[in-house]
Design an enzyme around this catalytic site. Structure first.
Site, short mmCIF file in Angstrom:
data_model
loop_
_atom_site.label_atom_id
_atom_site.label_comp_id
_atom_site.label_asym_id
_atom_site.label_seq_id
_atom_site.Cartn_x
_atom_site.Cartn_y
_atom_site.Cartn_z
N CYS A 383 0.84 -1.20 0.00
CA CYS A 383 0.00 0.00 0.00
C CYS A 383 0.88 1.26 0.00
O CYS A 383 1.49 1.55 -1.02
CB CYS A 383 -1.00 -0.03 1.14
SG CYS A 383 -2.44 0.98 0.74
N HIS A 509 -3.58 -4.95 0.14
CA HIS A 509 -3.02 -5.54 1.36
C HIS A 509 -3.11 -7.07 1.30
O HIS A 509 -4.10 -7.65 1.77
CB HIS A 509 -3.81 -5.06 2.58
CG HIS A 509 -3.63 -3.63 2.89
ND1 HIS A 509 -2.67 -3.17 3.77
CD2 HIS A 509 -4.27 -2.53 2.44
CE1 HIS A 509 -2.74 -1.85 3.85
NE2 HIS A 509 -3.71 -1.44 3.05
N GLU A 511 -1.64 -9.09 3.11
CA GLU A 511 -1.50 -9.68 4.45
C GLU A 511 -2.84 -10.03 5.09
O GLU A 511 -2.89 -10.85 6.00
CB GLU A 511 -0.72 -8.72 5.37
CG GLU A 511 -1.44 -7.45 5.82
CD GLU A 511 -1.31 -6.29 4.85
OE1 GLU A 511 -1.04 -6.53 3.66
OE2 GLU A 511 -1.47 -5.13 5.29
N1 GLN Z 1 -1.78 6.79 2.86
C1 GLN Z 1 -1.90 6.07 1.64
C2 GLN Z 1 -3.23 6.31 0.97
O1 GLN Z 1 -4.17 6.72 1.59
C3 GLN Z 1 -1.67 4.57 1.86
C4 GLN Z 1 -2.62 3.93 2.81
C5 GLN Z 1 -2.14 2.59 3.31
O2 GLN Z 1 -0.96 2.30 3.30
N2 GLN Z 1 -3.06 1.75 3.79
O3 GLN Z 1 -3.36 6.08 -0.20
#
Ligand code: GLN
Length: 533
Positions: A383, A509, A511
């Site tokens: 992410c 994600h 995970e």
């Molecule tokens: N802050 C980033 C976004 O909002 C990534 C978010 C995250 O890593 N879950 O796109």
């Protein structure tokens, strides 16, 4: 008829109610029953999305886009089934539902009260889950400890359900038995007090589980049984385990599943015993591995174990299946500087760049990424980790020195990561985040395709910003392949570097979907490459 099992906690928090509930779920499932788990959280937040990971651990995300308590992660990992929004209820949600109905006039002028309106709403949410999935068992864990003001309406709901359902509803109470080292004695008094508190609220536990650091004697179990009105074989121990994945077997040895079945009216002679063959296979690998794999997790919440729970567990699964003992180091990204980055990351087999929100620690992540890219260290960015990989590439390979995400610098001239128009086509009405499972098409002849072995995957998201498509061609020409694309919006979901053993960033994600019996292929490949296979 669905049986409802409640798990309450006493004496202290963090005793492992979630692991216990997941373990019982696993054992019943392994006997052929359909089981689901549920978490009731007594806080007033409507969901976990706004909770600080330092206070509450990670925010887990379900396929249907619910920002959930991290215990749902344990349930999924143990039971290999997907959880949904209905599996996690908070006080905030309960009150919001009741207040919305009150505003609609549903209560016909009645005074709306905690009992019966709030408790009815709690019971409705528990029973709805049972009916919806036609489950044999719903195991509902109540957050917090008995005696807390905020958990009162939940305990009252348990009291009512036990009264309504008789033996189709059980209460398992998990307590703590401290060991006083000066006296060299285990003490059951706190347990007796916490059972009293539960009884005062009208609930008689059916099973008491004593969490302890030392073995508890039969005599001590009998004593607890006597003081607490529980049958002697229904007092069990849960001794600290070397791994959370041992707990189902420990509880099986205490005959937890057997006693639950007996108390809910099953004829044990007619129920198959729990088939834990695959589970044992995993445990054997986990516990017998001696050769190490050293992974460093670079993130901004690394001081708290639970903040990256799912990443830790995914790595544990993948390392075990690769016959390696996981040595997980952590680096606080804020502390990484040009002068300590080599020292901090040397001799690592792989580096994970953690997700995150906000500016703090981003520059440190960029340094770690550069080190991994230039030194051919396997690196997985998740992410924000993926977004950081893109920024680093733009700065140090494409030469855009001010490349950034508009999350960190709104004025940047090279907005490699930004809020995209295309994203709007994917957002739920009113939502500002892309959250929950979205499809992703994989390019043939990519590492991503080799990992998943299929052209279409579904992965869970939780973010606002996206890779900026304006830079896609330039990235690809310079060797960074955009290998996963959401076809509805044309947004980039995976980037991977050619001519590097494993340099992969994923906007989603992975995970959240690694389980004991289904380790996630991306983590599997990451570890495989890290150990040089
Ligand atoms: N802050 C980033 C976004 O909002 C990534 C978010 C995250 O890593 N879950 O796109």
């Amino acid at each position: 008829m669905t049986k409802y099992i409640f798990v309450t906690g006493g004496v202290a928090s963090s005793l492992g109610k979630g692991i216990l509930a997941a373990s019982l779920g696993k054992l019943l499932q392994a006997r052929g029953f359909s089981v689901t788990n549920q978490k009731l959280d007594p806080y007033v937040n409507v969901d976990s999305g706004t909770l600080n990971p330092y206070e509450h651990g990670e925010c887990y995300v379900t396929v249907d886009g619910h920002e959930a308590d991290l215990d749902l992660g344990h349930y999924e990992r143990f039971m290999n089934v997907e959880m949904h929004k209905v599996n996690n209820i908070t006080t905030g949600r309960i009150y919001r539902n009741v207040i919305e109905r009150e505003r609609r006039g549903d209560f016909l002028g009645k005074t709306v009260q905690v009992i019966p309106h709030i408790t009815d709403e709690i019971k409705r949410n528990v029973k709805a889950l049972g009916m919806q999935g036609n489950y044999d068992f719903v195991i509902t864990e109540i957050g917090g400890t008995v005696g807390d003001i905020e958990s009162l309406p939940y305990i009252e709901s348990v009291r009512q359900m036990k009264w309504e359902l008789g033996r189709d509803c059980l209460c398992i109470h998990l307590t703590y038995v401290p060991f006083l080292s000066a006296a060299k004695e285990l003490k059951t008094k706190p347990t007796q007090h916490s059972v009293k508190a539960l009884q005062q609220e009208g609930v008689q536990p059916d099973i008491i589980i004593l969490r302890t650091e030392h073995e508890i004697s039969q005599e001590m179990k009998r004593k607890v049984a006597l003081f607490c009105n529980v049958e002697a074989d229904s007092v069990m121990q849960s001794v600290d385990a070397s791994s959370i994945y041992r707990v189902p077997l420990n509880m099986q040895a205490e005959r937890l599943d057997e006693i639950v079945l007996r108390k809910t009216g099953f004829d044990l002679a007619k129920v198959p015993s729990a088939d834990m063959h695959d589970w044992n296979g995993f445990l054997e690998k986990l516990e017998s591995a001696t050769e190490e794999v050293k992974i460093t997790l670079v993130g901004k919440y690394v001081q708290l174990q639970d903040a990256y729970k799912s990443i830790r567990e995914s790595l544990t699964h993948a390392a075990a299946y690769n016959h390696r003992k996981l040595i997980l180091n952590t680096v606080l990204s804020d502390t990484l500087t040009d002068s300590n980055v080599v020292e901090s990351l040397k001799e690592q087999d792989g580096i994970i760049i953690a997700p995150g929100f906000g500016n703090r620690g981003v520059e440190g992540k960029l340094r770690a990424i550069r080190y991994a890219r230039e030194n051919n260290i396997p690196c997985l960015g998740i992410c924000m980790g993926m977004q950081a990989m893109a920024i680093e590439f733009a700065r140090n390979v494409l030469g855009y020195k001010d490349a950034n995400s508009t999350e960190f610098n709104e004025m940047t001239t090279h907005n490699i990561v930004d809020m995209m128009e295309e994203q709007k086509t994917l957002l739920n009405k009113g939502g500002t985040m892309r959250i929950g499972a979205y499809p992703c098409q994989l390019k043939p002849q990519s590492l991503a395709f080799e990992v998943y072995r299929k052209p279409l995957i579904y992965e869970r998201h939780r973010h606002r910003y996206e890779f900026n498509n304006k830079y896609r061609d330039e990235f690809e020409k310079a060797g960074m392949l955009c290998s996963g694309i959401n076809h509805d919006s044309d947004l980039v979901e995976i980037i991977e570097l050619k001519n590097h053993p494993f340099f992969v960033g994923v906007q989603f994600h992975p995970e959240y979907s690694s389980t004991v019996l289904n380790p996630h292929p991306l983590f599997m490949k990451f570890i495989q490459v890290a150990v040089g296979k």
